[in-house]
Scaffold this motif. Structure first.
Motif, mmCIF file in Angstrom:
data_model
loop_
_atom_site.group_PDB
_atom_site.id
_atom_site.type_symbol
_atom_site.label_atom_id
_atom_site.label_comp_id
_atom_site.label_asym_id
_atom_site.label_seq_id
_atom_site.Cartn_x
_atom_site.Cartn_y
_atom_site.Cartn_z
ATOM 1 N N THR A 51 1.024 -1.516 0.567
ATOM 2 C CA THR A 51 -0.050 -0.063 0.049
ATOM 3 C C THR A 51 1.007 1.353 -0.112
ATOM 4 O OG1 THR A 51 -1.171 -0.791 1.654
ATOM 5 C CG2 THR A 51 -1.717 1.403 1.331
ATOM 6 N N THR A 52 1.718 1.521 1.029
ATOM 7 C CA THR A 52 2.591 2.260 0.478
ATOM 8 C C THR A 52 3.757 2.715 -0.067
ATOM 9 O OG1 THR A 52 3.746 1.566 2.473
ATOM 10 C CG2 THR A 52 4.693 3.671 2.029
ATOM 11 N N PHE B 265 2.161 1.420 -3.953
ATOM 12 C CA PHE B 265 1.188 2.091 -4.146
ATOM 13 C C PHE B 265 0.287 3.807 -4.225
ATOM 14 C CE2 PHE B 265 -3.036 2.362 -5.340
ATOM 15 C CZ PHE B 265 -3.225 1.603 -6.781
ATOM 16 N N SER B 266 0.791 3.574 -3.189
ATOM 17 C CA SER B 266 0.076 5.485 -2.650
ATOM 18 C C SER B 266 1.032 6.413 -2.383
ATOM 19 C CB SER B 266 -0.025 5.406 -0.966
ATOM 20 O OG SER B 266 -1.513 4.333 -0.556
ATOM 21 N N VAL B 267 2.500 6.213 -2.997
ATOM 22 C CA VAL B 267 3.317 7.639 -2.391
ATOM 23 C C VAL B 267 2.998 7.693 -4.677
ATOM 24 C CG1 VAL B 267 5.640 5.669 -2.878
ATOM 25 C CG2 VAL B 267 5.272 7.908 -2.680
ATOM 26 N N LYS C 69 0.701 6.600 -7.131
ATOM 27 C CA LYS C 69 0.076 7.942 -7.012
ATOM 28 C C LYS C 69 -0.120 8.599 -6.817
ATOM 29 C CE LYS C 69 -4.631 6.109 -8.784
ATOM 30 N NZ LYS C 69 -4.948 5.963 -10.259
ATOM 31 N N LEU C 70 0.730 9.284 -5.709
ATOM 32 C CA LEU C 70 1.075 10.849 -5.507
ATOM 33 C C LEU C 70 1.854 11.269 -5.636
ATOM 34 C CD1 LEU C 70 -0.649 12.616 -2.332
ATOM 35 C CD2 LEU C 70 1.553 12.132 -2.063
ATOM 36 N N THR D 76 5.309 -0.417 -6.244
ATOM 37 C CA THR D 76 4.444 -1.421 -5.358
ATOM 38 C C THR D 76 4.873 -2.163 -5.116
ATOM 39 O OG1 THR D 76 2.381 0.116 -6.379
ATOM 40 C CG2 THR D 76 2.100 -2.152 -5.248
#
Length: 306
Positions: A228-229, A231-233, A235-236, A248
């Motif tokens: 998740t970390t 993927f999120s960064v 995406k950000l 990811t």
């Protein structure tokens, strides 16, 4: 949480087996490096953003998120230290395969593996010490062990850096031979390495059976958070689909084999640490393949591949 019996249990692994484990990990890294060429690093200059995001997610964000998870779960100190160890390690040796299977950016994945491996020589000991001493229960364990950071840097350089450079050198001089060797060596060395880990767990099956469920849920949650970390960064920072998938995977697939080796070498096979790292090594293959299978159904747009 205070000291627990698991914090005082040592996973037995004799000196001879440890040397074999050292050789197996070096061989795995050499096999990975046989497919890395200097041209892969050109991606760093062409599109540094994805590389920087990947390194940031792996070496800065994941250890910090792990620290927050440790504060939230308050696991046994040796388990917490195992979590810090896994988070401090670079990407795992199967990350390139899983990234390719998931429809990620293969060149980015390979480049990240190479850079993360070199950065890990210093960042793995640093992150383990920094986050480990920031959390009081693990700081107490670190004080009793008195890990020599310089010795750890030397060992990581020997196990990761040297095989990486040798493999790349052979690929540069004899690319055809390197590709032939890589196909065989990666599979054989990985199977050999996994066999050694399974043997270590089997020889200590009483401890393993007693804490299997406790450790499993922590590893599952920690690994999910790692994916998740990444993927999120990604995406950000607005990365394209292929790059997002690679980052990811690189963040969620950690070199727990290196973690295990450092635990056996510097922590005398401390029970909670060794079980956590060994479990991670098994689980991240399962979770990585599951994620790749899901993404494989929804391929990344080809024009977005670097």
């Amino acid at each position: 949480m205070g000291e627990h019996v698991l914090d005082n249990v040592a996973i037995n692994f004799d000196t001879g087996s440890l040397w074999v484990l050292n050789a197996a990990l070096a061989l795995v890294m050499f096999g990975v490096a046989l497919e890395i060429s200097t041209s892969d690093f050109r991606a760093l200059w062409r599109a540094p953003k994805s590389i920087l995001v990947g390194v940031f997610a792996q070496f800065l964000l994941l250890p910090a998120i792990t620290y927050l998870l440790v504060l939230f779960l308050a696991p046994y100190p040796s388990i917490a230290l195992g979590m810090f160890m896994v988070a401090a390690c670079p990407g795992g040796n199967i990350s390139n395969f899983i990234s390719h299977m998931a429809g990620g950016n293969a060149a980015l994945s390979v480049c990240l593996t190479a850079i993360a491996t070199l950065v890990a020589v210093f960042m793995t000991p640093f992150n383990l010490h920094f986050w480990g001493t920031l959390y009081a229960p693990t700081e107490a364990v670190l004080k009793t062990v008195a890990v020599d950071s310089y010795e750890m840097v030397k060992l990581v350089a020997l196990l990761l850096g040297v095989p990486l450079l040798l493999g790349m050198a052979l690929n540069h001089k004899k690319p055809v031979l390197a590709k032939k060797m890589a196909k065989v060596l990666k599979v054989v060395s990985l199977l050999f390495f996994v066999s050694l880990v399974v043997l270590a767990l089997y020889n200590n099956r009483t401890v393993f059976i007693d804490y299997v469920f406790y450790v499993f849920w922590i590893v599952l949650l920690h690994n999910l958070l790692a994916f998740t970390t990444g993927f999120s960064v990604a995406k950000l920072f607005g990365l394209n689909t292929a790059d997002l998938r690679s980052i990811t995977v690189e963040t969620g697939i950690q070199n727990s084999g290196l973690g295990l080796l450092l635990i056996f070498t510097f922590f005398d096979g401390l029970g909670g640490m060794a079980l956590l790292a060994a479990f991670w090594g098994i689980w991240h293959i399962v979770s990585g393949l599951l994620l790749a299978s899901v993404w494989n159904v929804r391929p990344a747009k080809s024009e977005k591949l670097a």
